[in-house]
Design a protein around this motif. Sequence first.
Motif, short mmCIF file in Angstrom:
data_model
loop_
_atom_site.label_atom_id
_atom_site.label_comp_id
_atom_site.label_asym_id
_atom_site.label_seq_id
_atom_site.Cartn_x
_atom_site.Cartn_y
_atom_site.Cartn_z
N ALA A 1 4.52 -31.87 41.91
CA ALA A 1 5.95 -31.59 41.80
C ALA A 1 6.74 -32.58 42.66
O ALA A 1 6.21 -33.18 43.58
CB ALA A 1 6.22 -30.17 42.26
N GLN B 1 12.40 -30.85 42.29
CA GLN B 1 11.90 -29.62 41.66
C GLN B 1 11.73 -28.50 42.68
O GLN B 1 12.00 -27.34 42.39
CB GLN B 1 10.57 -29.90 40.95
N ALA C 1 4.93 -17.32 35.15
CA ALA C 1 5.22 -18.70 34.76
C ALA C 1 6.67 -19.10 35.06
O ALA C 1 6.98 -20.29 35.14
CB ALA C 1 4.91 -18.91 33.29
N GLN D 1 0.68 -18.48 45.06
CA GLN D 1 -0.69 -18.95 44.89
C GLN D 1 -1.74 -18.02 45.47
O GLN D 1 -2.88 -18.05 45.03
CB GLN D 1 -0.86 -20.34 45.52
N TYR E 1 5.05 -23.80 43.74
CA TYR E 1 5.17 -22.34 43.75
C TYR E 1 5.99 -21.93 44.97
O TYR E 1 5.99 -22.61 45.99
CB TYR E 1 3.79 -21.68 43.80
N THR F 1 0.79 -33.98 37.83
CA THR F 1 0.46 -32.65 38.31
C THR F 1 1.20 -32.31 39.59
O THR F 1 1.22 -31.16 39.99
CB THR F 1 -1.06 -32.50 38.55
N TRP G 1 7.98 -18.78 37.82
CA TRP G 1 8.02 -19.19 39.23
C TRP G 1 6.93 -20.17 39.62
O TRP G 1 7.10 -20.91 40.58
CB TRP G 1 7.93 -17.95 40.12
N VAL G 2 5.81 -20.17 38.96
CA VAL G 2 4.67 -20.99 39.37
C VAL G 2 4.41 -22.06 38.33
O VAL G 2 4.21 -21.76 37.14
CB VAL G 2 3.41 -20.12 39.58
N HIS G 3 4.42 -23.33 38.79
CA HIS G 3 4.24 -24.48 37.89
C HIS G 3 3.26 -25.46 38.54
O HIS G 3 3.66 -26.25 39.39
CB HIS G 3 5.58 -25.18 37.65
N GLY G 4 1.99 -25.38 38.17
CA GLY G 4 1.00 -26.29 38.74
C GLY G 4 0.92 -26.13 40.25
O GLY G 4 0.67 -25.04 40.75
N LYS H 1 2.22 -14.61 40.01
CA LYS H 1 2.10 -15.97 39.45
C LYS H 1 2.76 -16.09 38.09
O LYS H 1 2.29 -16.79 37.20
CB LYS H 1 0.65 -16.42 39.40
N LEU I 1 13.64 -24.97 42.53
CA LEU I 1 12.91 -23.71 42.50
C LEU I 1 13.40 -22.76 43.60
O LEU I 1 13.60 -21.57 43.34
CB LEU I 1 11.40 -23.96 42.64
#
Length: 149
Positions: free
Chosen positions: A24, A28, A56, A79, A64, A22, A58-61, A54, A32
């Motif tokens: 990053a 990563q 998808a 977030q 962000y 979970t 741009w935001v991954h778990g 948010k 990003l």
Amino acid sequence: MKYAILAVAFIGAAVQANAAETYASRQQAEQLVGKVTAAMRKDAGSTLSAITAKDAAWVHGDLYPVVYDMQGKVLAHGQNSKLVGKNLIDIRDVEGNYYVRERVELAKSKGKFWQNYVFVDPVTKGVLPKEMYCEKLDESVVCAGVYKR
């Protein structure tokens, strides 16, 4: 009893593996930020809106982007949309550090950098050490952070 201990050990290892997935990585976060800066060069307005929505893309778990202007005002936040438009230059982390002020100053002096601070992890809700990768883009600072484990 022996099998119960093995089962508990196996479940514990699986939970740790899932928790690690979970979070990053530094790579990563850098990727990003590069993706955000490239998109902002093409169309800053829609990129900032998509980040705050948010999207998808741009935001991954727990990963962000956050974008500030050079005075510390939040232009986009992956977030917390309530922070957009607010100037956070005087906000402090739990250790008392002015982390947004430092971020803006580092952007002015270095352009690209990693910054250490502490922050609330959205996955565990605990206060954890975090590293933020940022790049200056024109009159903004584009950042994405990872929790230290």
